[in-house]
Design a protein around this motif. Sequence first.
Motif, mmCIF file in Angstrom:
data_model
loop_
_atom_site.group_PDB
_atom_site.id
_atom_site.type_symbol
_atom_site.label_atom_id
_atom_site.label_comp_id
_atom_site.label_asym_id
_atom_site.label_seq_id
_atom_site.Cartn_x
_atom_site.Cartn_y
_atom_site.Cartn_z
ATOM 1 N N ARG A 131 -84.359 9.384 -63.331
ATOM 2 C CA ARG A 131 -83.992 8.659 -64.551
ATOM 3 C C ARG A 131 -83.030 7.525 -64.233
ATOM 4 N NH1 ARG A 131 -80.037 12.712 -67.865
ATOM 5 N NH2 ARG A 131 -78.563 13.047 -66.185
ATOM 6 N N VAL B 210 -93.412 6.719 -67.373
ATOM 7 C CA VAL B 210 -92.035 6.318 -67.695
ATOM 8 C C VAL B 210 -91.909 6.317 -69.215
ATOM 9 C CG1 VAL B 210 -90.318 4.492 -67.560
ATOM 10 C CG2 VAL B 210 -91.839 4.916 -65.628
ATOM 11 N N TYR C 171 -85.718 6.770 -73.584
ATOM 12 C CA TYR C 171 -84.953 7.684 -74.432
ATOM 13 C C TYR C 171 -83.685 6.977 -74.823
ATOM 14 C CZ TYR C 171 -81.976 11.542 -75.860
ATOM 15 O OH TYR C 171 -81.138 12.353 -76.568
ATOM 16 N N LYS D 37 -89.584 16.169 -65.120
ATOM 17 C CA LYS D 37 -88.715 15.030 -64.878
ATOM 18 C C LYS D 37 -88.544 14.831 -63.374
ATOM 19 C CE LYS D 37 -85.948 15.290 -69.067
ATOM 20 N NZ LYS D 37 -84.604 15.498 -69.627
ATOM 21 N N TYR E 236 -91.504 10.788 -65.267
ATOM 22 C CA TYR E 236 -92.103 12.111 -65.214
ATOM 23 C C TYR E 236 -93.233 12.133 -64.195
ATOM 24 C CZ TYR E 236 -89.774 13.143 -69.622
ATOM 25 O OH TYR E 236 -88.835 13.356 -70.604
ATOM 26 N N ILE F 162 -86.845 7.636 -68.292
ATOM 27 C CA ILE F 162 -87.099 8.852 -67.528
ATOM 28 C C ILE F 162 -88.484 8.772 -66.902
ATOM 29 C CG2 ILE F 162 -87.274 11.368 -67.629
ATOM 30 C CD1 ILE F 162 -85.475 11.208 -70.145
ATOM 31 N N ILE G 82 -80.058 5.376 -66.118
ATOM 32 C CA ILE G 82 -79.173 5.557 -67.273
ATOM 33 C C ILE G 82 -78.278 4.343 -67.449
ATOM 34 C CG2 ILE G 82 -77.349 6.969 -68.277
ATOM 35 C CD1 ILE G 82 -78.345 9.261 -66.509
ATOM 36 N N GLU H 79 -81.752 5.630 -71.712
ATOM 37 C CA GLU H 79 -82.315 6.181 -70.491
ATOM 38 C C GLU H 79 -83.795 5.839 -70.391
ATOM 39 O OE1 GLU H 79 -81.607 10.328 -69.509
ATOM 40 O OE2 GLU H 79 -80.056 10.397 -71.050
#
Length: 74
Positions: A41, A69, A72, A38, A33, A31, A43, A29
């Motif tokens: 995202r 960014v 994850y 958040k 912010y 993400i 995925i 992922e």
Amino acid sequence: MTSRGQFTCEKAGYYLVSFFVSSKSLKAEAILYKNSSKLARAIKSGDDTYESHAAMTISQLNVGDILAVKAYKN
């Protein structure tokens, strides 16, 4: 935008932001912010082939707001 994957807003307004995640793992992922919350995202999930997935959002920003960014990987 700096090399840290971070943008600090200098002029209030609406911003179109896009970003992506590229990975060969089963799940990854990226993400986005806004300050510490958040916002969106991208995925990648499924098999172990190399793929890229993108996300796009429009966000109202005020002076001093920070977009960041972060990757994850599960």
